[in-house]
Design a protein around this motif. Structure first.
Motif, PDB file in Angstrom:
ATOM      1  N   VAL A 103       0.760  -1.112  -0.066  1.00  0.00           N
ATOM      2  CA  VAL A 103       0.282   0.155  -0.187  1.00  0.00           C
ATOM      3  C   VAL A 103       0.796   0.777  -0.125  1.00  0.00           C
ATOM      4  O   VAL A 103       0.408   2.338  -0.781  1.00  0.00           O
ATOM      5  N   ALA A 104       1.871   1.651   0.582  1.00  0.00           N
ATOM      6  CA  ALA A 104       2.606   2.565   0.998  1.00  0.00           C
ATOM      7  C   ALA A 104       3.039   2.715  -0.202  1.00  0.00           C
ATOM      8  O   ALA A 104       3.645   3.898  -0.847  1.00  0.00           O
ATOM      9  N   GLN A 105       3.736   1.902  -1.041  1.00  0.00           N
ATOM     10  CA  GLN A 105       4.554   1.971  -2.001  1.00  0.00           C
ATOM     11  C   GLN A 105       3.794   2.284  -3.164  1.00  0.00           C
ATOM     12  O   GLN A 105       4.098   3.432  -3.893  1.00  0.00           O
ATOM     13  N   ALA A 106       2.554   2.004  -3.322  1.00  0.00           N
ATOM     14  CA  ALA A 106       1.597   1.699  -4.672  1.00  0.00           C
ATOM     15  C   ALA A 106       1.349   3.812  -3.847  1.00  0.00           C
ATOM     16  O   ALA A 106       1.113   4.270  -5.073  1.00  0.00           O
ATOM     17  N   LEU A 107       0.714   3.945  -3.167  1.00  0.00           N
ATOM     18  CA  LEU A 107       0.445   5.552  -2.715  1.00  0.00           C
ATOM     19  C   LEU A 107       1.899   6.477  -3.015  1.00  0.00           C
ATOM     20  O   LEU A 107       1.601   7.437  -3.280  1.00  0.00           O
ATOM     21  N   SER A 108       2.967   5.962  -2.469  1.00  0.00           N
ATOM     22  CA  SER A 108       4.297   7.035  -2.745  1.00  0.00           C
ATOM     23  C   SER A 108       4.618   7.220  -4.178  1.00  0.00           C
ATOM     24  O   SER A 108       4.882   8.118  -4.485  1.00  0.00           O
ATOM     25  N   GLU A 109       4.098   5.777  -5.162  1.00  0.00           N
ATOM     26  CA  GLU A 109       3.981   6.338  -5.960  1.00  0.00           C
ATOM     27  C   GLU A 109       3.497   6.574  -6.972  1.00  0.00           C
ATOM     28  O   GLU A 109       3.547   7.348  -8.018  1.00  0.00           O
ATOM     29  N   ALA A 110       1.798   6.805  -6.574  1.00  0.00           N
ATOM     30  CA  ALA A 110       0.941   7.479  -7.326  1.00  0.00           C
ATOM     31  C   ALA A 110       0.850   9.326  -6.891  1.00  0.00           C
ATOM     32  O   ALA A 110       1.306   9.908  -7.798  1.00  0.00           O
ATOM     33  N   LEU A 111       1.178   9.411  -5.884  1.00  0.00           N
ATOM     34  CA  LEU A 111       1.047  10.712  -5.452  1.00  0.00           C
ATOM     35  C   LEU A 111       2.038  10.891  -5.741  1.00  0.00           C
ATOM     36  O   LEU A 111       2.676  12.191  -5.714  1.00  0.00           O
ATOM     37  N   GLY A 112       3.232  10.697  -6.230  1.00  0.00           N
ATOM     38  CA  GLY A 112       4.356  11.318  -7.249  1.00  0.00           C
ATOM     39  C   GLY A 112       4.742  11.256  -8.642  1.00  0.00           C
ATOM     40  O   GLY A 112       5.495  12.061  -8.963  1.00  0.00           O
ATOM     41  N   HIS A 113       3.284  11.108  -8.936  1.00  0.00           N
ATOM     42  CA  HIS A 113       3.125  11.428 -10.558  1.00  0.00           C
ATOM     43  C   HIS A 113       2.712  12.306 -10.856  1.00  0.00           C
ATOM     44  O   HIS A 113       0.925  12.726 -10.794  1.00  0.00           O
ATOM     45  N   LYS A 114       2.989  13.062 -11.547  1.00  0.00           N
ATOM     46  CA  LYS A 114       2.673  14.226 -12.035  1.00  0.00           C
ATOM     47  C   LYS A 114       1.132  13.414 -12.729  1.00  0.00           C
ATOM     48  O   LYS A 114      -0.172  15.013 -11.784  1.00  0.00           O
ATOM     49  N   SER A 115       0.883  12.994 -13.457  1.00  0.00           N
ATOM     50  CA  SER A 115      -0.099  13.339 -13.974  1.00  0.00           C
ATOM     51  C   SER A 115      -1.787  12.470 -13.390  1.00  0.00           C
ATOM     52  O   SER A 115      -2.895  12.483 -13.507  1.00  0.00           O
ATOM     53  N   TYR A 116      -1.169  11.603 -12.356  1.00  0.00           N
ATOM     54  CA  TYR A 116      -2.287  11.007 -11.309  1.00  0.00           C
ATOM     55  C   TYR A 116      -2.658  12.554 -10.467  1.00  0.00           C
ATOM     56  O   TYR A 116      -3.871  12.419 -10.312  1.00  0.00           O
ATOM     57  N   VAL A 117      -1.529  12.656 -10.404  1.00  0.00           N
ATOM     58  CA  VAL A 117      -1.889  14.355  -8.787  1.00  0.00           C
ATOM     59  C   VAL A 117      -2.816  15.165  -9.902  1.00  0.00           C
ATOM     60  O   VAL A 117      -3.866  15.415  -9.662  1.00  0.00           O
ATOM     61  N   LEU A 118      -3.088  15.375 -11.102  1.00  0.00           N
ATOM     62  CA  LEU A 118      -3.409  16.363 -11.886  1.00  0.00           C
ATOM     63  C   LEU A 118      -5.203  15.486 -12.531  1.00  0.00           C
ATOM     64  O   LEU A 118      -5.554  16.349 -12.365  1.00  0.00           O
ATOM     65  N   LEU A 119      -5.436  14.020 -12.191  1.00  0.00           N
ATOM     66  CA  LEU A 119      -6.516  13.468 -11.879  1.00  0.00           C
ATOM     67  C   LEU A 119      -7.602  13.987 -10.925  1.00  0.00           C
ATOM     68  O   LEU A 119      -8.968  14.354 -10.827  1.00  0.00           O
ATOM     69  N   PHE A 120      -6.492  14.112  -9.990  1.00  0.00           N
ATOM     70  CA  PHE A 120      -7.510  15.362  -8.664  1.00  0.00           C
ATOM     71  C   PHE A 120      -8.228  16.453  -8.717  1.00  0.00           C
ATOM     72  O   PHE A 120      -9.602  16.307  -8.341  1.00  0.00           O
ATOM     73  N   PHE A 121      -8.178  16.940  -9.984  1.00  0.00           N
ATOM     74  CA  PHE A 121      -8.330  18.352 -10.110  1.00  0.00           C
ATOM     75  C   PHE A 121     -10.346  17.841 -10.559  1.00  0.00           C
ATOM     76  O   PHE A 121     -11.406  19.091 -10.910  1.00  0.00           O
ATOM     77  N   THR A 122     -10.022  16.606 -11.286  1.00  0.00           N
ATOM     78  CA  THR A 122     -11.712  16.418 -12.418  1.00  0.00           C
ATOM     79  C   THR A 122     -12.527  16.426 -10.787  1.00  0.00           C
ATOM     80  O   THR A 122     -12.757  15.686  -9.725  1.00  0.00           O
ATOM     81  N   CYS A 123     -13.568  16.855 -10.373  1.00  0.00           N
ATOM     82  CA  CYS A 123     -14.612  17.478  -9.111  1.00  0.00           C
ATOM     83  C   CYS A 123     -15.731  17.023  -9.726  1.00  0.00           C
ATOM     84  O   CYS A 123     -16.600  17.200 -10.887  1.00  0.00           O
ATOM     85  N   GLY A 124     -16.777  16.675  -8.867  1.00  0.00           N
ATOM     86  CA  GLY A 124     -17.998  16.751  -8.652  1.00  0.00           C
ATOM     87  C   GLY A 124     -18.948  17.950  -8.500  1.00  0.00           C
ATOM     88  O   GLY A 124     -20.334  18.282  -8.536  1.00  0.00           O
ATOM     89  N   PHE A 125     -18.553  19.052  -9.050  1.00  0.00           N
ATOM     90  CA  PHE A 125     -19.157  20.439  -8.056  1.00  0.00           C
ATOM     91  C   PHE A 125     -20.026  20.128  -8.855  1.00  0.00           C
ATOM     92  O   PHE A 125     -21.599  21.413  -8.336  1.00  0.00           O
ATOM     93  N   GLN A 126     -19.965  20.123 -10.452  1.00  0.00           N
ATOM     94  CA  GLN A 126     -21.267  20.459 -11.206  1.00  0.00           C
ATOM     95  C   GLN A 126     -22.201  18.905 -10.967  1.00  0.00           C
ATOM     96  O   GLN A 126     -23.435  19.341 -10.427  1.00  0.00           O
ATOM     97  N   ILE A 127     -22.116  17.803 -11.198  1.00  0.00           N
ATOM     98  CA  ILE A 127     -23.345  17.418 -10.959  1.00  0.00           C
ATOM     99  C   ILE A 127     -23.753  16.651 -10.180  1.00  0.00           C
ATOM    100  O   ILE A 127     -25.261  16.605  -9.647  1.00  0.00           O
TER     101      ILE A 127
END
Length: 425
Positions: free
Chosen positions: A230-254
């Motif tokens: 789990v720790a390795q997966a999180l470290s890898e994902a949170l350090g990946h710029k493209s994954y971080v960009l996915l965080f901006f996709t929000c449910g404000f509208q829907i």
């Protein structure tokens, strides 16, 4: 062993290994079709009951003399806690299996709905409709099913399965929206919540189809991904710029639309039934949109699909709020928004699977989903607060347009390729 027995693979170790290696469970009745059908039914029930909660805003607020901000805050808390608990629920499901997590989530979900019916103070409403249902949704939502689909479905079926499951959730919205209106009119809003609670408990037996044992004998090429912690997966994902960009996709509208559109339409002089049929049309047309997005995700860059979806949402909202209120315009708006509603799920989950594999898919998609829920929290809560202060939803509509345009731009730089991962020492 004769040729027909060999073809059936009745009990042979080679057949079990082959089925496991392509992501299918070795237990005979848990075929891909059964897994897909039960996962879709779970999505339909879970999302359907949740999507109908907006219809309780007016009757509950009137019954208890609350402002709309009270009910809006309860659902906003629900959104936030749902998103915050989703990565943890996903991690548990990835590690120990989806069935137990779905069952616990369904029980909490049902308890929250039933207790919500008898909430007489804002605090009780925030606890039941907010906290209890929020945590219940984290364990019984389609995000958990996505993780199961990713691990149990053959790779070439995943995008379509993601789309079909999302479409099933949309059908739940199509089914539960007019159902909520009809039941509230006939049985009252309290009994309707209790009925919804009973229906949600059906998730428990359906989850058994997703209880396939963890894969064994995986190919050596996949072992590096399967052995990741789990720790390795999180470290890898949170350090990946493209994954971080996915965080901006929000449910404000829907979520703003799902909760506040029925009241917005009544304010503009349209019958309450228009809100029910509009949300139903959103669910109906999202069946087409979600399946189409899942199909397109196998042929074109997923980041382009996401950008087009968010731009389309912004354009549809802009046109709608500039038009005079009418039933026809509202239903057309619902149809267009339906095509773009949850069609973000197949490309987003597909991006996570492409970049990081499927070992911790439910958890990693859960983190991306959390940002979606933060947007949902703001959309629902600000909708209620700004309406109480200004007497209008105009500011929230324009903010929805801005967020749609920003999301369309932010998704373009995402890099769609597996991360480079060193073999374990």
């Amino acid at each position: 062993m004769d040729e027909r027995t060999a073809q059936r693979g009745d009990g042979s170790e080679a057949e079990r290994t082959r089925l496991t290696s392509v992501g299918r469970p070795p237990v005979s009745w848990r075929t891909p079709a059964v897994i897909l059908a039960c996962g879709c039914l779970i999505a339909m029930i879970g999302f359907g009951a949740r999507s109908g909660l907006g219809f309780f805003l007016t009757p509950m607020s009137s019954a208890h003399s609350w402002g709309r901000d009270v009910f809006a805050l309860a659902l906003a808390i629900q959104m936030l806690l749902w998103g915050a608990a989703q990565p943890l629920a996903g991690a548990v499901a990835d590690r120990y299996g989806a069935a137990s997590v779905l069952s616990v989530g369904a029980v909490l979900y049902a308890l929250g709905l039933a207790a919500m019916a008898y909430a007489t103070t804002p605090g009780m409403l925030h606890l039941t409709a907010g906290a209890v249902i929020g945590f219940g949704l984290a364990g019984s939502s389609f995000t958990i099913v996505i993780g199961a689909f990713g691990r149990l479905m053959p790779p070439q079926w995943r995008s379509l399965a993601f789309g079909a499951g999302t479409a099933a959730g949309s059908f739940g919205q199509f089914l539960f929206s007019p159902l909520a209106v009809a039941l509230i009119d006939r049985a009252g809003w309290q009994d309707t919540l209790v009925i919804f609670a009973a229906v949600v408990l059906l998730i428990m037996p359906l989850s058994l189809a997703l209880a396939a044992p963890r894969q064994v004998g995986a190919p050596a090429a996949a072992s590096n991904r399967e052995q990741q912690s789990v720790a390795q997966a999180l470290s890898e994902a949170l350090g990946h710029k493209s994954y971080v960009l996915l965080f901006f996709t929000c449910g404000f509208q829907i979520f703003f639309i799902a909760v506040h559109l029925p009241a917005y339409l009544v304010d503009r002089g349209l019958p309450s039934e228009v809100g029910g049929w509009t949300l139903a049309s959103i669910g109906l047309f999202n069946i087409v949109g979600a399946i189409a997005a899942g199909w397109l995700a196998a042929f074109m860059p997923k980041r382009y699909i996401l950008s087009l979806i968010y731009f389309g949402r912004a354009a549809a909202i802009l046109v709608y709020i500039l038009l005079p209120p009418s039933t026809v315009a509202t239903l057309i708006f619902g149809a267009v928004m339906g095509l773009l509603w949850l069609s973000t799920v197949p490309p987003t989950s597909g991006l996570v699977a492409v970049m990081f594999g499927t070992r911790w898919l439910a958890m990693l998609f859960g983190f991306a989903f959390f940002s979606h829920q933060v947007g949902g929290f703001l959309g629902v809560w600000l909708g209620g607060v700004l309406f109480e202060r200004t007497g209008s939803y105009d500011a929230v509509w324009w903010l929805s347009i801005l967020l749609g345009l920003l999301s369309a731009v932010i998704n373009l730089p995402i890099v769609e390729k597996p991360v480079e991962r060193l073999a374990p020492a």
